[in-house]
Design a protein around this motif. Structure first.
Motif, PDB file in Angstrom:
ATOM      1  N   LEU A 102     -23.744 -27.606  14.120  1.00 42.40           N
ATOM      2  CA  LEU A 102     -23.261 -27.656  12.737  1.00 42.40           C
ATOM      3  C   LEU A 102     -22.505 -28.949  12.437  1.00 42.40           C
ATOM      4  N   MET A 103     -21.830 -29.513  13.455  1.00 41.82           N
ATOM      5  CA  MET A 103     -21.043 -30.724  13.218  1.00 41.82           C
ATOM      6  C   MET A 103     -21.907 -31.969  13.083  1.00 41.82           C
ATOM      7  N   TYR A 104     -23.178 -31.879  13.404  1.00 43.53           N
ATOM      8  CA  TYR A 104     -24.064 -33.015  13.184  1.00 43.53           C
ATOM      9  C   TYR A 104     -24.358 -33.215  11.694  1.00 43.53           C
ATOM     10  N   ILE A 105     -24.095 -32.178  10.891  1.00 45.82           N
ATOM     11  CA  ILE A 105     -24.317 -32.249   9.442  1.00 45.82           C
ATOM     12  C   ILE A 105     -22.994 -32.585   8.779  1.00 45.82           C
ATOM     13  N   ARG A 106     -22.984 -33.534   7.844  1.00 44.00           N
ATOM     14  CA  ARG A 106     -21.756 -34.070   7.260  1.00 44.00           C
ATOM     15  C   ARG A 106     -20.915 -32.990   6.585  1.00 44.00           C
ATOM     16  N   ASP A 107     -21.506 -32.178   5.718  1.00 45.64           N
ATOM     17  CA  ASP A 107     -20.731 -31.196   4.956  1.00 45.64           C
ATOM     18  C   ASP A 107     -20.124 -30.123   5.853  1.00 45.64           C
ATOM     19  N   THR A 108     -20.924 -29.541   6.699  1.00 45.67           N
ATOM     20  CA  THR A 108     -20.386 -28.497   7.585  1.00 45.67           C
ATOM     21  C   THR A 108     -19.436 -29.090   8.620  1.00 45.67           C
ATOM     22  N   GLY A 109     -19.684 -30.337   9.034  1.00 53.48           N
ATOM     23  CA  GLY A 109     -18.761 -30.998   9.967  1.00 53.48           C
ATOM     24  C   GLY A 109     -17.379 -31.160   9.361  1.00 53.48           C
ATOM     25  N   LYS A 110     -17.305 -31.558   8.092  1.00 54.91           N
ATOM     26  CA  LYS A 110     -16.015 -31.682   7.414  1.00 54.91           C
ATOM     27  C   LYS A 110     -15.302 -30.342   7.339  1.00 54.91           C
ATOM     28  N   ILE A 130     -30.232 -26.683   4.254  1.00 58.02           N
ATOM     29  CA  ILE A 130     -29.896 -25.263   4.415  1.00 58.02           C
ATOM     30  C   ILE A 130     -28.408 -25.074   4.651  1.00 58.02           C
ATOM     31  N   ALA A 131     -27.747 -26.090   5.187  1.00 59.94           N
ATOM     32  CA  ALA A 131     -26.332 -25.957   5.526  1.00 59.94           C
ATOM     33  C   ALA A 131     -25.469 -25.698   4.302  1.00 59.94           C
ATOM     34  N   VAL A 132     -25.926 -26.096   3.126  1.00 58.75           N
ATOM     35  CA  VAL A 132     -25.137 -25.869   1.908  1.00 58.75           C
ATOM     36  C   VAL A 132     -24.951 -24.379   1.635  1.00 58.75           C
ATOM     37  N   GLY A 147     -19.706 -27.355  27.300  1.00 58.36           N
ATOM     38  CA  GLY A 147     -19.948 -27.166  25.874  1.00 58.36           C
ATOM     39  C   GLY A 147     -18.799 -27.682  25.021  1.00 58.36           C
ATOM     40  N   ALA A 148     -17.567 -27.441  25.477  1.00 60.36           N
ATOM     41  CA  ALA A 148     -16.404 -27.916  24.730  1.00 60.36           C
ATOM     42  C   ALA A 148     -16.340 -29.442  24.712  1.00 60.36           C
ATOM     43  N   ASN A 149     -16.614 -30.065  25.833  1.00 55.52           N
ATOM     44  CA  ASN A 149     -16.600 -31.533  25.891  1.00 55.52           C
ATOM     45  C   ASN A 149     -17.677 -32.125  24.986  1.00 55.52           C
ATOM     46  N   ARG A 150     -18.828 -31.454  24.883  1.00 59.16           N
ATOM     47  CA  ARG A 150     -19.878 -31.923  23.989  1.00 59.16           C
ATOM     48  C   ARG A 150     -19.393 -31.853  22.532  1.00 59.16           C
ATOM     49  N   CYS A 151     -18.724 -30.754  22.175  1.00 64.14           N
ATOM     50  CA  CYS A 151     -18.195 -30.620  20.814  1.00 64.14           C
ATOM     51  C   CYS A 151     -17.145 -31.696  20.524  1.00 64.14           C
TER      52      CYS A 151
END
Length: 611
Positions: free
Chosen positions: A529-537, A492-494, A563-567
């Motif tokens: 979102l950053m766990y997914i390769r495309d959206t993370g890039k 779905i992230a695409v 939350g920021a430290n987790r990101c």
């Protein structure tokens, strides 16, 4: 006038002429039955003075005399024009004194009657017929006296009720213990006295100082009202519920109501049309207490309230009923009961068809329950609504767990169509929250999450809301939450990559930096979102999101910092090289954390030196 003068002579008799005074008061009482005579009484101040003096001096000596004079004052009190005359002669104070005396007499007489009944019963068992007959005769006399006392109490209460139309008079009466007398009157056997007392208490219970007096542990008013709501007398029942409703605005009273355990009775009263509105208001006032909600869950409340909502005659349900349903649906037990009941689908249909804001808010609460339920019990862990253990057998300790699947499937298209064609921002917030709480198990059998997003064009709709300045903060918050939940899968992230969604939510850091709640949810969305390769890039290499994470990591708010430290941790792992070494982003994060740590150490050293 001559008759009045003769009556005055009888009233002015000696101290021992009680019979003459009774006769004079009886004659005046007969004249009061004709309204045309009251005008002459209004002009004759000597008559009112004489009556008040006789009542003050001789009310203890003769119950009949005090009853006659109180009846006369009751006739006067029917007319507001005479209230100031009665107040000048302190009639209210004297009537309260008589009321107190008659209540004490009534209490002692009823105790005597109770003892005589017990004694008569024991004599019957011993077959002593001569003493039984004398005891029954004495008991009959006592009952006649009790009726006369109840009659006097009723007249006193009625007089005080008329005089209490003036708020200043009410305050004076309250200071002299009116509330205490009324609470004691609830134990009187006369139904008409109890009715009058309840009307009086309802009028007084709108004042905070009176509520404090009523709720004194010594008077047990909530306990007494709890018994009266079981009365078969319709007027007593309705009046008791109204008094309870007025008192329920007090936190102390709500605790006392919970202790009385009258929840089941209140739920049963929802079926009575004449008392339903008051009952709903009372239940709403009580619904803020978690203990009371737990008691509601153990009754037939859910089935009753669902039927009331479905069969409500108007287009939108009443405010009190809607607020009660919303508060109740917050509770997990009641939410589960609503979803399991037979009218659940009809309830959903009514809410969506009429766009009833109260019911839509209730649907949001239910969607949050199903969302949490499905996340706590993932797909495959339940068989026919029962949790299975490692041996693929039904676990008897978790038999009650229910996995609500496809319960929203038939309503999703209607919800989305309303969402996309609605001008009410409040309604959009609730509908968007419902869609954000739906999982793939809530969709129709032949629809995936990708199909759901692409078919209804929700990506473009949410993208418009995320533009800075396009939506209010409440609506913006729901849109951010939806992005974090909808696009957390690679398939779905695409849908996000070709849109402005990621850049828009990056710009929101500068737009709403003072709102800690939205900032926290922004960080949660980026983290997912950053766990997914495309959206993370896209986030790390084509936006300035990393700088926003750095700013948030030194925030004064602990939740935002977390939350920021987790990101940042997700970003470091995302950019780590195949060899295990840190990449460019990892090095930036490490350097920032080192410099931040060094600055804090320096500030701490400076503070110590100043000390």
């Amino acid at each position: 006038m001559e008759i009045i003068e003769d009556c005055l002579e009888l009233l002015y008799g000696g101290e021992d002429d009680i019979k003459d005074k009774i006769e004079g008061s009886a004659k005046i009482l007969n004249m009061c039955c004709h309204v045309k005579n009251l005008e002459q009484f209004l002009r004759n101040h000597q008559l009112v003075s004489a009556l008040s003096r006789v009542l003050r001096d001789d009310f203890v000596k003769s119950a009949e005399l005090s009853f006659n004079i109180c009846r006369i004052f009751l006739a006067f009190a029917n007319f507001k024009e005479m209230h100031h005359i009665l107040s000048n002669h302190r009639i209210g104070s004297m009537v309260m004194t008589i009321l107190d005396l008659e209540l004490r007499r009534s209490r002692k007489l009823h105790e005597k009657i109770f003892d005589e009944i017990n004694e008569s019963t024991s004599r019957e068992l011993r077959n002593r017929k001569d003493t039984v007959q004398s005891a029954s005769h004495s008991l009959e006399i006592d009952r006649i006296v009790a009726k006369r006392q109840d009659r006097t109490i009723y007249v006193c209460l009625k007089t005080l009720l008329f005089l209490a139309e003036d708020n200043d008079v009410v305050r004076k009466m309250s200071k002299k213990g009116l509330v205490i007398h009324l609470c004691n009157c609830l134990c009187v056997e006369s139904k008409r006295c109890v009715r009058l007392v309840l009307v009086f208490l309802k009028n007084l219970s709108i004042y905070e100082e009176n509520v404090r007096d009523m709720l004194h542990p010594k008077y047990c008013i909530v306990e007494k009202l709890g018994r009266l709501i079981y009365s078969k007398d319709q007027i007593i029942l309705i009046s008791s519920m109204r008094v309870l409703f007025n008192l329920s605005f007090s936190l102390k009273c709500r605790d006392l109501i919970i202790q009385q355990k009258i929840t089941a009775r209140c739920v049963s009263l929802l079926k009575k049309t004449s008392i339903r509105a008051t009952t709903v208001r009372l239940l709403y006032n009580m619904s803020g207490n978690s203990t009371f909600i737990t008691q509601l869950a153990d009754t037939s409340f859910t089935d009753t309230i669902v039927q009331l909502v479905i069969n409500f005659p108007k287009h939108n349900i009443s405010m009190e009923l809607g607020a009660l349903v919303i508060n109740a649906s917050f509770d997990e037990s009641i939410a589960e009961q609503i979803l399991k009941c037979k009218g659940a689908q009809d309830l959903f249909s009514r809410a969506i068809r009429h766009r009833d804001m109260f019911l839509i808010k209730m649907l949001r609460n239910l969607s949050e329950y199903t969302y949490a339920n499905q996340h706590n019990h993932p797909k495959g862990s339940l068989v026919s609504g029962r949790k299975v253990n490692s041996n693929n057998c039904v676990d008897p300790q978790n038999v009650g767990l229910c996995f609500f699947r496809r319960i929203w499937s038939t309503h999703i298209s209607d919800i989305v169509s309303i969402l996309l064609d609605c001008d009410d921002s409040n309604l959009v917030i609730e509908l968007l929250a419902i869609l954000g709480n739906l999982t793939e198990d809530d969709l129709p059998n032949d629809m995936t999450r990708y199909d759901f997003m692409s078919t209804y064009c929700l990506t473009s709709f949410v993208g418009k809301l995320l533009l800075p300045g396009m939506a209010e903060n409440d609506l913006l918050l729901e849109a951010i939450i939806c992005v974090g939940r909808w696009y957390c899968d690679e398939k779905i992230a695409v849908l996000v990559l070709g849109t402005n969604i990621i850049r828009s939510i990056c710009k929101l850091f500068d737009y709403i930096h003072e709102d800690k709640v939205i900032t926290h949810h922004l960080l949660m969305t980026f983290s997912s979102l950053m766990y997914i390769r495309d959206t993370g890039k896209e986030i790390l290499y084509h936006t300035n999101a990393l700088d926003s994470f750095f700013r948030c990591s030194i925030s004064t708010d602990e939740i935002v910092r977390s939350g920021a430290n987790r990101c940042l941790e997700v970003a470091v792992e995302f950019d780590r090289l195949d060899s295990g070494k840190l990449g460019d982003i990892g090095c930036r994060v490490r350097n920032f954390r080192f410099s931040d740590f060094y600055e804090r150490q320096c500030r701490g050293s400076c503070i110590n030196l100043k000390k």
